[in-house]
Design an enzyme around this catalytic site. Structure first.
Site, mmCIF file in Angstrom:
data_model
loop_
_atom_site.group_PDB
_atom_site.id
_atom_site.type_symbol
_atom_site.label_atom_id
_atom_site.label_comp_id
_atom_site.label_asym_id
_atom_site.label_seq_id
_atom_site.Cartn_x
_atom_site.Cartn_y
_atom_site.Cartn_z
ATOM 1 N N GLN A 1 8.641 -7.138 -8.885
ATOM 2 C CA GLN A 1 8.118 -7.822 -7.688
ATOM 3 C C GLN A 1 9.220 -8.442 -6.846
ATOM 4 O OE1 GLN A 1 5.207 -7.897 -6.280
ATOM 5 N NE2 GLN A 1 3.994 -6.939 -7.875
ATOM 6 N N ALA B 1 7.887 1.580 -12.615
ATOM 7 C CA ALA B 1 8.327 0.490 -13.476
ATOM 8 C C ALA B 1 7.687 0.564 -14.861
ATOM 9 C CB ALA B 1 8.032 -0.852 -12.819
ATOM 10 N N THR B 2 6.432 1.012 -14.928
ATOM 11 C CA THR B 2 5.779 1.089 -16.242
ATOM 12 C C THR B 2 6.573 2.004 -17.172
ATOM 13 O OG1 THR B 2 3.602 0.704 -15.258
ATOM 14 C CG2 THR B 2 3.635 1.711 -17.444
ATOM 15 N N CYS C 1 -4.853 -4.204 -12.132
ATOM 16 C CA CYS C 1 -5.268 -3.460 -13.326
ATOM 17 C C CYS C 1 -6.576 -4.005 -13.889
ATOM 18 C CB CYS C 1 -4.206 -3.528 -14.408
ATOM 19 S SG CYS C 1 -2.555 -3.751 -13.770
ATOM 20 N N THR D 1 12.371 17.904 -14.363
ATOM 21 C CA THR D 1 12.922 18.184 -13.033
ATOM 22 C C THR D 1 12.800 16.952 -12.154
ATOM 23 O OG1 THR D 1 12.297 20.496 -13.250
ATOM 24 C CG2 THR D 1 12.681 19.694 -11.010
HETATM 25 C C1 LIG Z 1 3.716 -3.175 -10.387
HETATM 26 C C2 LIG Z 1 4.414 -3.813 -11.527
HETATM 27 C C3 LIG Z 1 4.777 -3.081 -12.661
HETATM 28 C C4 LIG Z 1 4.386 -1.622 -12.825
HETATM 29 O O1 LIG Z 1 4.992 -0.819 -11.847
HETATM 30 P P1 LIG Z 1 4.514 0.700 -11.596
HETATM 31 O O2 LIG Z 1 5.677 1.295 -10.869
HETATM 32 O O3 LIG Z 1 3.300 0.619 -10.750
HETATM 33 O O4 LIG Z 1 4.305 1.333 -12.907
HETATM 34 C C5 LIG Z 1 5.467 -3.734 -13.649
HETATM 35 N N1 LIG Z 1 5.799 -5.030 -13.545
HETATM 36 C C6 LIG Z 1 5.466 -5.777 -12.474
HETATM 37 C C7 LIG Z 1 5.864 -7.191 -12.413
HETATM 38 C C8 LIG Z 1 4.763 -5.190 -11.430
HETATM 39 O O5 LIG Z 1 4.424 -5.922 -10.382
#
Ligand SMILES: *Cc1c(COP(=O)(O)O)cnc(C)c1O
Length: 376
Positions: free
Chosen positions: A179, A74-75, A324, A239
């Site tokens: 989430q 997600a990041t 974090c 890839t």
């Molecule tokens: C965990 C999380 C992210 C980041 O996700 P990753 O896949 O670990 O980079 C972003 N937003 C929310 C709300 C999250 O809980």
């Protein structure tokens, strides 16, 4: 720590891999190792499995498979969505103070390249004031960014109303549903979401894989952030991580089938845990409890140092806030945004349950947390 005596109540940080997901992935770590971009039969066969995983991912959120870009999580998806819009003539971003750092820090970066960002405050229960949002969006607003459910307190924003307001002013709408995906039914078309990041490890898939949903209808011209071989319609070169993508697809398929069942069971356990822990003198829940995801309970135990409690709990894994910032003792930005004092923010514990949490584990957690707090 053996699997048996580990009571894992930190599912918002990451979830265990579902055995069925692992089983789906294994052949792609052994026999089916071809590059999905190769034109030989082995490559084409793997590419078909990738297409199926894209379909499974899209299907979970009501999207089409050509609206899915695989990322490392997600990041990265959030970075691509926001930085990918840097060329836009509109230079204003609206977001919420309680967003995940992946959104907030990317917005901070956008400020350094000429964007203005409004970080909207929330009520003491963590809810966004929709009137404030409406006043803040202007004709120059490029995008409104609001999370579905908060990773620390579980509070769910009124996504339909927020999306409507963004749409009314011709601003894009990104919903960080990291989430919520896999836990709550989400339809990106009904909710008119233009961009939505996904992360597999938050719903029993592997770490290091996720996706960005990009609405085809919104005709968004994203600038790639990773250049190279031109994979994924040139939007994200590199890839493809085949086993992980297959795992993401499988996690999505399972979630679609089991999300209702998970919700009923997990909500009962969460409510039982919360009701029991609220018997501890002075304790209270952080955030609105009506608009809240069913697996999360964030409780403040005034006077108790949450880091000390976490260490003392040993084989019971809970969190003091976002993972974090867990290493440092800076109070959570989310709890501060609700107006908590530093002391109360540093006395709060997040319990996040999951698909594999059992009643016996919850009973033991109640006993252990209660007696430890009495001691501390
Ligand atoms: C965990 C999380 C992210 C980041 O996700 P990753 O896949 O670990 O980079 C972003 N937003 C929310 C709300 C999250 O809980």
């Amino acid at each position: 720590m053996s699997h048996q005596d580990h009571i894992y109540l930190d599912n918002n940080a990451t979830t265990p891999l579902d055995k069925r997901v692992l089983d789906a992935m294994l052949p792609y770590l052994t026999d089916s190792y071809a590059n999905a971009g190769s034109s030989h039969l082995a490559g084409l066969t793997v590419n078909e499995s990738i297409q199926e995983a894209a379909w499974q991912t899209a299907n979970l959120i009501g999207a089409n498979e050509d609206e899915i870009i695989f990322t490392s999580g997600a990041t990265e998806a959030i970075n691509l969505a926001i930085k990918g819009l840097s060329d836009s003539p509109k230079k204003h971003i609206v977001t919420i103070a309680t967003e995940h750092k992946a959104v907030l820090e990317t917005c901070r970066y956008m400020e350094t390249i000429g964007f203005a960002v409004s970080y909207l405050s929330v009520s003491s229960e963590g809810l966004l004031d929709l009137n404030l949002l409406e006043e803040t969006i202007t004709d120059n607003t490029l995008i409104v960014i609001a999370m579905f459910s908060n990773n620390e307190i579980g509070v769910i924003q009124d996504i339909a109303a927020i999306s409507q307001m963004a749409n009314n002013k011709n601003a894009l709408f990104m919903c960080d549903a990291t989430q919520a995906v896999g836990k709550i039914a989400i339809d990106v078309k009904k909710l008119r979401i233009d961009l939505l990041p996904i992360s597999a490890h938050k719903f029993y898939g592997p770490k290091g894989i996720g996706a960005l949903y990009v609405s085809a209808k919104a005709k968004i011209k994203l600038q790639p952030q990773i250049h190279g071989g031109g994979q994924q319609r040139k939007l994200r070169s590199g890839t493809l991580n085949v086993p992980a993508i297959i795992g993401l697809g499988k996690a999505c398929e399972i979630a679609l089938n089991e999300l209702k069942k998970d919700e009923e069971r997990i909500k009962k356990l969460r409510d039982h845990l919360e009701k029991s822990l609220l018997k501890i003198e002075g304790s209270f829940v952080n955030g609105n409890t009506l608009n809240r995801i069913y697996n999360t309970s964030n409780i403040c135990f005034p006077g108790v140092n949450s880091e000390r409690l976490i260490i003392a709990l040993k084989n019971i894994s809970v969190s003091s806030g976002s993972s974090c910032s867990a290493a440092t003792s800076t109070p959570s930005h989310v709890l501060k945004a609700l107006g908590l004092s530093d002391e109360n923010a540093l006395s709060s514990i997040r319990f996040s349950l999951g698909r594999f949490t059992t009643l016996a584990e919850i009973e033991e957690a109640i006993v252990r947390v209660t007696s430890l707090i009495e001691q501390l």
